[in-house]
Design a protein around this motif. Sequence first.
Motif, PDB file in Angstrom:
ATOM      1  N   ALA A  10      63.267  76.620 117.464  1.00 16.57           N
ATOM      2  CA  ALA A  10      63.960  77.369 116.418  1.00 16.57           C
ATOM      3  C   ALA A  10      64.351  78.744 116.948  1.00 16.57           C
ATOM      4  CB  ALA A  10      63.059  77.537 115.189  1.00 16.57           C
ATOM      5  N   ILE A  11      65.129  79.440 116.156  1.00 20.26           N
ATOM      6  CA  ILE A  11      65.318  80.865 116.366  1.00 20.26           C
ATOM      7  C   ILE A  11      64.238  81.567 115.535  1.00 20.26           C
ATOM      8  CG2 ILE A  11      66.851  82.848 116.153  1.00 20.26           C
ATOM      9  CD1 ILE A  11      69.202  80.892 116.269  1.00 20.26           C
ATOM     10  N   TYR A  12      63.484  82.426 116.174  1.00 23.21           N
ATOM     11  CA  TYR A  12      62.391  83.131 115.505  1.00 23.21           C
ATOM     12  C   TYR A  12      62.838  84.560 115.191  1.00 23.21           C
ATOM     13  CZ  TYR A  12      59.188  79.312 116.239  1.00 23.21           C
ATOM     14  OH  TYR A  12      58.574  78.079 116.170  1.00 23.21           O
ATOM     15  N   TYR A  13      62.627  84.952 113.955  1.00 19.30           N
ATOM     16  CA  TYR A  13      63.038  86.261 113.481  1.00 19.30           C
ATOM     17  C   TYR A  13      61.828  87.076 113.050  1.00 19.30           C
ATOM     18  CZ  TYR A  13      67.693  84.155 113.017  1.00 19.30           C
ATOM     19  OH  TYR A  13      68.893  83.515 113.266  1.00 19.30           O
ATOM     20  N   CYS A  14      61.817  88.304 113.452  1.00 18.01           N
ATOM     21  CA  CYS A  14      60.828  89.264 112.972  1.00 18.01           C
ATOM     22  C   CYS A  14      61.412  89.950 111.740  1.00 18.01           C
ATOM     23  CB  CYS A  14      60.589  90.268 114.101  1.00 18.01           C
ATOM     24  SG  CYS A  14      59.554  91.649 113.708  1.00 18.01           S
ATOM     25  N   ALA A  15      60.562  90.313 110.797  1.00 13.73           N
ATOM     26  CA  ALA A  15      61.037  90.982 109.586  1.00 13.73           C
ATOM     27  C   ALA A  15      60.008  91.984 109.092  1.00 13.73           C
ATOM     28  CB  ALA A  15      61.327  89.957 108.496  1.00 13.73           C
ATOM     29  N   PRO A  67      50.530  91.247  98.780  1.00  8.21           N
ATOM     30  CA  PRO A  67      51.195  91.451 100.071  1.00  8.21           C
ATOM     31  C   PRO A  67      52.001  90.239 100.508  1.00  8.21           C
ATOM     32  CG  PRO A  67      48.866  90.987 100.396  1.00  8.21           C
ATOM     33  CD  PRO A  67      49.075  91.085  98.916  1.00  8.21           C
ATOM     34  N   CYS A  68      52.893  90.502 101.471  1.00 13.10           N
ATOM     35  CA  CYS A  68      53.617  89.435 102.144  1.00 13.10           C
ATOM     36  C   CYS A  68      54.390  88.536 101.192  1.00 13.10           C
ATOM     37  CB  CYS A  68      52.655  88.611 103.023  1.00 13.10           C
ATOM     38  SG  CYS A  68      52.067  89.537 104.458  1.00 13.10           S
ATOM     39  N   GLN A  69      55.264  89.140 100.437  1.00 11.54           N
ATOM     40  CA  GLN A  69      56.167  88.363  99.587  1.00 11.54           C
ATOM     41  C   GLN A  69      57.474  88.163 100.346  1.00 11.54           C
ATOM     42  OE1 GLN A  69      55.391  87.119  96.258  1.00 11.54           O
ATOM     43  NE2 GLN A  69      53.490  87.530  97.355  1.00 11.54           N
ATOM     44  N   PRO A  70      57.861  86.931 100.652  1.00 13.05           N
ATOM     45  CA  PRO A  70      59.068  86.687 101.463  1.00 13.05           C
ATOM     46  C   PRO A  70      60.335  87.319 100.877  1.00 13.05           C
ATOM     47  CG  PRO A  70      57.789  84.679 101.246  1.00 13.05           C
ATOM     48  CD  PRO A  70      57.159  85.678 100.330  1.00 13.05           C
ATOM     49  N   SER A  71      60.350  87.537  99.574  1.00 11.42           N
ATOM     50  CA  SER A  71      61.541  88.118  98.942  1.00 11.42           C
ATOM     51  C   SER A  71      61.651  89.618  99.182  1.00 11.42           C
ATOM     52  CB  SER A  71      61.519  87.841  97.442  1.00 11.42           C
ATOM     53  OG  SER A  71      60.326  88.350  96.874  1.00 11.42           O
ATOM     54  N   ASP A  72      60.628  90.223  99.808  1.00 14.08           N
ATOM     55  CA  ASP A  72      60.608  91.676  99.986  1.00 14.08           C
ATOM     56  C   ASP A  72      61.071  92.129 101.367  1.00 14.08           C
ATOM     57  OD1 ASP A  72      57.598  92.149  97.972  1.00 14.08           O
ATOM     58  OD2 ASP A  72      59.722  92.226  97.428  1.00 14.08           O
ATOM     59  N   VAL A  73      61.815  91.296 102.088  1.00 15.36           N
ATOM     60  CA  VAL A  73      62.294  91.686 103.417  1.00 15.36           C
ATOM     61  C   VAL A  73      63.284  92.842 103.289  1.00 15.36           C
ATOM     62  CG1 VAL A  73      63.618  90.998 105.443  1.00 15.36           C
ATOM     63  CG2 VAL A  73      61.957  89.418 104.437  1.00 15.36           C
ATOM     64  N   VAL A  74      63.068  93.882 104.097  1.00 17.45           N
ATOM     65  CA  VAL A  74      64.002  95.011 104.118  1.00 17.45           C
ATOM     66  C   VAL A  74      64.717  95.150 105.461  1.00 17.45           C
ATOM     67  CG1 VAL A  74      62.915  96.328 102.276  1.00 17.45           C
ATOM     68  CG2 VAL A  74      62.081  96.595 104.607  1.00 17.45           C
TER      69      VAL A  74
END
Length: 123
Positions: free
Chosen positions: A90-95, A104-111
């Motif tokens: 896959a392509i791995y993305y840091c966020a 903590p760690c809510q996927p919808s909270d990516v900035v």
Amino acid sequence: RLVESGGGSVQSGGSLRVSCAASKFTLDNFDMAWFRQAPGKEREGVSCISTRDDVTTWARSVKGRFTVSKDNANNTVYLQMLSLKPEDTAIYYCAALRATGAVPCQPSDVVFWGQGIHVTVSS
């Protein structure tokens, strides 16, 4: 800004560690996560480490094989991947995720997103 490094090609059963270096902000103020997108599939969350160092593993398929960690002194987050399988390709993305403090760690909270890095696992 987030910059990933350390991706590449590896045979099934091998290991890789991908890194994500943050600049212009302090990653310890954010929950930090790894996502991935396999060819033809939607992006999925892999794992996340909160500002309190609590780890959440979203992808059941990586439990016991992938470990997220961070080095605050170097402003870098890592994903250690062991026993890699072709389906990890896959392509791995840091966020960086907004740290609300409540849950903590809510996927919808990516900035912030990194640009992504390729990981290929051959059988």
